[in-house]
Structures are given as structure tokens and as C-alpha cells.
Design an enzyme around this catalytic site. Structure first.
Site, PDB file in Angstrom:
ATOM      1  N   HIS A 115      -1.239  -7.837   2.569  1.00 25.61           N
ATOM      2  CA  HIS A 115      -1.191  -8.373   3.925  1.00 25.61           C
ATOM      3  C   HIS A 115      -2.355  -7.901   4.791  1.00 25.61           C
ATOM      4  CE1 HIS A 115       0.379  -4.998   6.531  1.00 25.61           C
ATOM      5  NE2 HIS A 115       0.647  -4.499   5.341  1.00 25.61           N
ATOM      6  N   THR A 175      11.641  -6.568 -11.092  1.00 24.36           N
ATOM      7  CA  THR A 175      11.173  -7.932 -11.324  1.00 24.36           C
ATOM      8  C   THR A 175      10.012  -8.240 -10.398  1.00 24.36           C
ATOM      9  OG1 THR A 175      13.394  -8.629 -11.961  1.00 24.36           O
ATOM     10  CG2 THR A 175      11.836 -10.359 -11.332  1.00 24.36           C
ATOM     11  N   CYS A 200       1.540   1.925  11.988  1.00 26.66           N
ATOM     12  CA  CYS A 200       2.643   2.643  11.344  1.00 26.66           C
ATOM     13  C   CYS A 200       3.191   3.775  12.210  1.00 26.66           C
ATOM     14  CB  CYS A 200       2.193   3.191   9.996  1.00 26.66           C
ATOM     15  SG  CYS A 200       1.865   1.894   8.784  1.00 26.66           S
ATOM     16  N   GLN A 218      -7.761  -0.470   3.736  1.00 26.14           N
ATOM     17  CA  GLN A 218      -8.565  -1.043   4.821  1.00 26.14           C
ATOM     18  C   GLN A 218      -9.972  -1.452   4.371  1.00 26.14           C
ATOM     19  OE1 GLN A 218      -7.545  -1.803   7.819  1.00 26.14           O
ATOM     20  NE2 GLN A 218      -5.582  -0.754   7.904  1.00 26.14           N
ATOM     21  N   GLY A 251       0.792  -1.216   0.000  1.00 21.90           N
ATOM     22  CA  GLY A 251       0.000   0.000   0.000  1.00 21.90           C
ATOM     23  C   GLY A 251       0.825   1.268   0.000  1.00 21.90           C
ATOM     24  N   THR A 252       1.933   1.277   0.725  1.00 21.41           N
ATOM     25  CA  THR A 252       2.761   2.486   0.803  1.00 21.41           C
ATOM     26  C   THR A 252       3.322   2.859  -0.560  1.00 21.41           C
ATOM     27  OG1 THR A 252       3.332   2.196   3.127  1.00 21.41           O
ATOM     28  CG2 THR A 252       4.866   3.470   1.787  1.00 21.41           C
ATOM     29  N   SER A 277      -3.238  -3.362  -0.369  1.00 15.95           N
ATOM     30  CA  SER A 277      -2.093  -4.041   0.242  1.00 15.95           C
ATOM     31  C   SER A 277      -2.474  -5.463   0.623  1.00 15.95           C
ATOM     32  CB  SER A 277      -1.627  -3.268   1.482  1.00 15.95           C
ATOM     33  OG  SER A 277      -0.468  -3.860   2.033  1.00 15.95           O
ATOM     34  N   ASN A 305      -7.941   4.098   8.986  1.00 15.84           N
ATOM     35  CA  ASN A 305      -7.287   2.987   9.678  1.00 15.84           C
ATOM     36  C   ASN A 305      -7.252   3.156  11.191  1.00 15.84           C
ATOM     37  OD1 ASN A 305      -5.441   5.159   8.787  1.00 15.84           O
ATOM     38  ND2 ASN A 305      -3.885   4.021   9.921  1.00 15.84           N
TER      39      ASN A 305
END
Length: 380
Positions: free
Chosen positions: A201, A237, A324, A178, A69-70, A199, A149
Site C-alpha cells: 500500500h 492461505t 503509525c 519507504q 511491512g509490519t 509493503s 518514514n
């Protein structure tokens, strides 16, 4: 162990981990290679791209893989900003965005762009009238998160979409990290949304992989240059095993979404009902207009990290709002933007639920929380 910190990260599904392992072991060629092993990797990657696109109602050519996401947020803001300088240099983000957005906006403000921060109300919802007042002829980009979040406030993406309907020179980005599996896809991926960040995860995939949705025809400058991957827009890659695992995780989440949400909503209702019985508990999030999985509260006079560590002693894991920024020891930025006094904001802790949790865990959590509450009586 009771894990109530799913907004920070989720446990990877066993099926996703199995997919990752199988692809990493058997399909290890570089997708950019011309030989058979490279072609195998490309086929797996493109099948994953197609599956992800179908699951969110978009086209395969609109999905671009990232490290998470970042990166997607950074790419969206910086890539659009530099692509559209001929139209203007004014950007609008909300006051409660994730640091990946806020810090990118700050960086852009140091490189010739002007950033306006749209305020929120006392509950954490975008002040639409104030936002509308910030729009200018030279506005080129608007970035608003779908689900906050820290407190779980669901932002009015459709309302913003309507306001931007007759402003084609403005690119509309949504941080949807989220949102997957928590609110309906159509509520945050409207036809007016040009870009959206995701994201893996956060929805039971492995760490280190995510994607950016980019509407077909929308131009964006690359953030990473080099080998020309992702149609020359994101060089490096590709993480083929991670991408395949992410596609598997997303399918599993979408398959059981309705059943999972019913369960999560019930758990949240029970926890909120209990929290409301405590005189010295402050609720920062609720039910109407909030994501079903996030509860943010504080015990008056008790810093959030004290509560986190007290629960951790009983193998219960929650967070002091955003993962974060929690280790920085700063009060939640969202709460400050909501007008919550600093001392009250410093008490905030966040529970974030998942369908992996159950009522037995909720009951045990509430039992231990009562003990923590009683032990803090002198401080309160």
C-alpha cells in the site's frame, strides 16, 4: 482535495484495483488445492512472484508474500534471531526505526536477546562510527531502514554493507517500505543485504499485502506455522488477488519512476523554498541525502495536530510524522533521536508527495499554509 500523506498510504492505482477485482472474481481457488482451480491460482501467484522479483533485480525464489511491512519486519527480526542463537544473541537496530522494528527488538530483549540501538546525527543519518563500535563477535543481526518514514533521511546502506562484508555470521535486514519508487533499488538492495521488507500500500497496491525478500540460502525460522505455504516458511492461505494487484502496481511504479521522481523533486524544491521564507518555521528535513518526497517541518509554538486540522478544514491532508504513531499524540521518535527538544518535536508535521500530486496543488497548499501561519501569530 489535496492528499499530501503518501508516506502513510497511497491511493491504489485503478489498474491495480482492476487486477484485484478480476483475480478475486475469476481466480478464486485456493493455491494449495490440487484441482484445476487451485492450479490457476498458483499460476497467477507464481507469475506475480516472478514479476516482483524481476522488478527489484532478484530471483523468484527469494520473494515471500506477507500481509504487509509490519509482518515482514516482525518475521525478519524474530525469525533470524531464533534461527541464529547458536551464533550469539546480540542485535543492532538504529534509533530511528519504524515501530514494527523497535517493538520487535524490544520483545526480543525480553526473551533473552540483547539489543543495541545505533544513534543518528542531528539530521537523522546513522552515526556510522558509533554503529561500527557496537559490532561484536556475538552480533547476529543488523536492521537498518533504507528511508526514514518521519523525516525522509536516506540511510547509508552501502556503507553498512561494506562494514559487514567480512562478517558472514551477521544477517543484514533493511526495512525498505519507504524506498520503492523513491531511491534507486541498488542503493538499498546491495549484494550484502540478506533480507528486506516491503509493503504494497506504500506503492499504490491494495492494503493487506507485502513481501519479504530473503536472499537465497539464508535460513530463517517461520513466524507463522500451519499449512506449510511459502515453502513452509509462512503458513496461511495466500492473498492471490492482492498479490497480483501488488505486482501490477509495482510494475507501473517502476515504469514511470524517472519521470515521476523529476516531478516530485521539483514540487519538494518549491515547497522548501517557500518554507524557508518563514521566520518561525523549523525545517527538520532537507534535500541532500533525503528522500525526494518527504518534507518535515514545524511552526514554532504550534503543535503539529493543530496545523494538521487547520489544513484539513481546507481539504488538505498531511500528517504529524508517522501515521503509525500520530494518533498517540507523541512527538516523533526520530526527532527525539536526532536531539530535537521535545517542544520543538511536538510541532512537527510531515508532507509526503507522490506523482499523483501536481503544481496546482502545491500552489494551493502554500496559499492556505500562509493563512494558517498568519492565524497562529499570537501563539508564536
Amino acid at each position: 482535495m489535496i492528499y499530501f500523506d503518501n508516506a502513510a498510504t497511497t491511493q491504489a492505482y485503478p489498474e491495480a484495483l482492476k487486477t484485484y477485482q478480476e483475480v478475486a472474481m475469476k481466480i478464486w481457488g485456493n493455491p494449495s488445492s490440487l484441482h484445476r482451480l487451485g492450479n490457476q491460482a498458483t499460476r497467477i501467484m507464481e507469475a506475480s512472484r516472478q514479476q516482483i522479483a524481476s522488478l527489484i533485480g532478484k530471483e523468484a525464489g527469494e520473494i515471500f508474500f506477507t500481509s504487509g511491512g509490519t509482518e515482514a519486519d516482525n518475521w525478519a527480526l524474530k525469525g533470524i534471531a531464533f534461527e541464529k542463537t547458536s551464533y550469539g544473541k546480540h542485535i543492532i537496530v538504529s534509533a530511528i526505526e519504524h515501530p514494527a522494528i523497535k517493538e520487535s527488538a524490544k520483545w526480543l530483549s525480553q526473551h533473552g536477546f540483547e539489543v543495541s540501538y545505533a544513534p543518528v546525527d542531528a539530521d537523522g543519518f546513522l552515526d556510522v562510527a558509533a554503529f561500527q563500535g557496537l559490532l561484536r563477535p556475538d552480533t547476529i543481526l543488523v536492521s537498518i531502514m533504507a528511508v526514514n518514514n518521519e523525516v525522509g533521511a536516506v540511510q547509508p546502506i552501502q556503507v553498512i554493507s561494506d562494514l559487514l562484508a567480512d562478517r558472514p555470521t551477521i544477517t543484514f535486514h533493511v526495512d525498505a517500505v519507504q524506498a520503492i519508487g523513491k531511491i534507486p533499488t541498488e542503493s538499498y538492495l546491495t549484494d550484502r543485504v540478506d533480507l528486506a521488507s516491503f509493503s504494497g500500500h506504500k506503492f499504490h497496491a491494495v492494503r493487506g499485502v507485502g513481501f519479504l525478500y530473503k536472499k537465497s540460502g539464508k535460513k530463517i525460522s517461520p513466524l507463522l506455522t500451519g499449512g506449510g505455504q511459502e515453502t513452509d516458511l509462512r503458513s496461511t492461505t495466500e492473498n492471490v488477488a492482492g498479490i497480483a494487484a501488488m505486482a501490477k502496481a509495482l510494475r507501473l511504479v517502476k515504469d514511470k519512476e524517472s519521470v515521476a521522481l523529476t516531478k516530485i523533486v521539483k514540487m519538494k524544491e518549491i515547497i522548501l523554498s517557500e518554507l524557508r521564507t518563514y521566520d518561525d518555521v523549523i525545517l527538520f528535513s532537507g534535500t541532500d541525502g533525503f528522500a525526494p518526497n518527504i518534507i518535515t517541518f514545524g511552526i514554532k509554538g504550534v503543535r503539529g495536530e493543530v496545523v494538521v486540522h487547520a489544513l484539513e478544514e481546507h481539504d488538505i491532508f498531511i500528517s504529524t510524522t508517522s501515521a503509525c504513531s500520530s494518533k498517540a499524540g507523541k512527538p516523533a521518535g526520530t526527532l527525539i533521536a536526532m536531539g530535537v527538544p521535545v517542544k520543538a518535536a511536538q510541532t512537527a508535521v510531515r508532507i509526503s508527495l507522490d506523482d499523483d500530486n501536481d503544481m496546482g496543488q502545491v500552489e494551493q497548499f502554500l496559499t492556505i499554509l500562509k493563512q494558517v501561519y498568519q492565524k497562529t501569530q499570537k501563539v508564536r
